[in-house]
Scaffold this motif. Structure first.
Motif, PDB file in Angstrom:
ATOM      1  N   TYR A 351       0.864  -0.896  -0.023  1.00 18.84           N
ATOM      2  CA  TYR A 351      -0.046  -0.027  -0.188  1.00 18.84           C
ATOM      3  C   TYR A 351       0.611   1.439   0.219  1.00 18.84           C
ATOM      4  O   TYR A 351       2.165   1.241   0.678  1.00 18.84           O
ATOM      5  N   TYR A 353      -0.413   4.908   0.485  1.00 23.85           N
ATOM      6  CA  TYR A 353      -1.544   6.030   0.842  1.00 23.85           C
ATOM      7  C   TYR A 353      -1.498   7.502   0.610  1.00 23.85           C
ATOM      8  O   TYR A 353      -0.234   8.294   1.673  1.00 23.85           O
ATOM      9  N   ASN A 377      -4.644   4.920  -2.990  1.00 23.20           N
ATOM     10  CA  ASN A 377      -3.930   4.216  -2.884  1.00 23.20           C
ATOM     11  C   ASN A 377      -2.966   4.033  -4.500  1.00 23.20           C
ATOM     12  O   ASN A 377      -3.300   3.889  -5.505  1.00 23.20           O
TER      13      ASN A 377
END
Length: 471
Positions: A351, A353, A377
């Protein structure tokens, strides 16, 4: 309201998205605060290094590494991979020696590293005949004597499986509850634990035998992500398509992730697609539920016309939605030779973000106030762990922190996500307040791709101001 991805047709970065949202008088565009250059040190994602590689007797890379160098500046290095033999630990029945493993864990965990493990039962090497302990064969487990002094267990033999179950039960007691252990491979079937019988008997086993090895790992490591090697499937399509597809469905139903440790191998580079993956579609079954792990062969063996400055490997990471990527090789030469690949993948593995926007009208104390936060993301994968998204109001009239109703596991790669929820500020006097957001795993902050100067000492990011009113 739980966070849900925007429709797939929405462009997470396009201007039309923000034109529509900015119609709200309380919308604030946060893209000016983003920072995609800073390397973030976040958990459960990133690079890993083969520290123990095929048993204790193969010292390979670890003994030639400077013992004072703990690679603190290696971008995105998440964990050390410990791939060792059952016989390294239990040379005598019921006598377990984990001291070397704990020595590594205790030393390297001080530098915020985690660990993954594979327990191997056959090394394909006559100098290591007892990857499966000798006492197991003396107890009646079937094995195959191969040229050069190699001994390969029968992976479906009931005596072998019974003794293996006891060993994995002990391993589970040691490591299932240890937060320093990130992943556990299904490594007890096949040569080097890779799920195939090459460099061995080349025997064909039914899928039911592999299921038994899966079951043992899932049973004894219920709190860890268990990873299946793609060779458990790809090595034996002659089992029949139906049986292999059944095995895929079974592994997915058990929550397993998937590993491919043959990326950038010449054979696959010449016979498969640009990214050298044998079955790219296979990862589509696994990545929605559990991590994907990629690894290429011993780095000094990878020819440059196969490696191509790492572009096929980058393509493979993106195609498979990889969370972890590793290499066989000395870390410093690797980093000196491939610094930009290491840096590029550090944030994108797993991930990554970005806060995109915020809709926050003036707030009233003691009542429900609607709040919207917009994220994207830009990593290769989603998070497989739920982190707490906290919003904090700080001012002269007090401080109030709320955990928002949001689940970052739903924040799919490449998708715009809106957290549309409510907060109820309590105990604040009327006035102006700083608005801060933060993502947390317990007390540990999860870094967002925002400017470092916006980050507080305790891991929040200041993203604006709002007014608080008392009714």
């Amino acid at each position: 309201i739980c966070a849900k991805p925007e429709p797939a047709t929405t462009n997470a970065i396009g201007f039309s998205l923000f034109d529509r949202r900015s119609a709200s008088p309380y919308f604030r565009d946060l893209r000016e605060f983003q920072d995609d250059r800073r390397i973030l040190r976040n958990p459960h994602k990133g690079w890993y290094w083969h520290y123990i590689d095929n048993g204790y007797l193969r010292d390979n890379y670890r003994v030639r590494h400077d013992p004072e160098d703990h690679l603190e500046r290696f971008p995105g290095l998440n964990h050390l991979y410990l791939r060792f033999d059952w016989g390294d630990i239990e040379k005598e029945k019921g006598v377990y020696d984990w001291s070397y493993i704990y020595k590594i864990i205790d030393e390297w965990s001080q530098y915020d590293y985690r660990f993954s493990m594979r327990f191997v039962t056959y090394e394909g090497d006559g100098s290591i005949p007892f990857a499966t302990p000798e006492y197991v064969y003396r107890a009646g487990a079937v094995c195959y004597a191969l040229p050069g002094g190699r001994l390969e267990p029968d992976y479906g033999d009931p005596v072998f499986l019974d003794k293996l179950a006891r060993f994995l039960e002990e391993a589970g007691r040691k490591f299932n509850g240890d937060p320093r252990v990130e992943l556990v491979d299904v490594g007890t079937f096949g040569t080097w634990g890779e799920g195939h019988t090459g460099n061995g008997s080349d025997r064909l086993y039914p899928a039911d035998v592999i299921k038994k090895h899966i079951d043992l790992h899932v049973k004894h490591f219920p709190d860890k992500f268990v990873i299946l090697n793609d060779d458990h499937i790809n090595h034996r399509w002659d089992r029949g398509r139906a049986e292999n597809l059944e095995l895929i469905d079974y592994a997915v139903s058990m929550g397993l992730g998937l590993d491919d440790d043959s990326v950038c191998v010449r054979y696959y580079a010449e016979h498969c697609g640009y990214n050298t993956l044998r079955t790219p579609w296979l990862f589509d079954y696994f990545y929605p539920k559990a991590p994907v792990v990629l690894e290429f062969e011993h780095y000094q063996s990878v020819a440059m016309d196969v490696f191509k400055n790492g572009y096929p490997f980058m393509d493979a990471m993106q195609r498979t939605h990889a969370t972890f990527a590793g290499f066989h090789g000395y870390p410093r030469p690797w980093l000196q030779r491939e610094p930009w690949l290491a840096e590029y993948a550090a944030n994108r593995l797993g991930y990554w973000y970005f806060a995109e926007g915020m809709e926050l009208p003036p707030l009233a104390v003691g009542v429900r106030n609607r709040v919207k936060l917009h994220f994207v993301n830009r990593g290769f994968a989603a998070s497989y762990r739920k982190y707490d998204l906290n919003l904090r109001l700080t001012g002269e009239g007090g401080t109030c922190t709320e955990t928002l109703d949001a689940d970052c596991r739903l924040w799919e790669p490449g998708q715009a996500v809106t957290v549309d929820t409510f907060i109820v500020p309590m105990g604040l006097a009327a006035g102006n307040y700083a608005v801060e957001i933060g993502l947390f795993e317990g007390e540990r902050p999860i870094e967002l791709a925002l400017r470092k100067d916006l980050q507080t000492a305790d891991g929040f990011y200041g993203i604006g101001q709002t007014e608080v009113r008392c009714l």
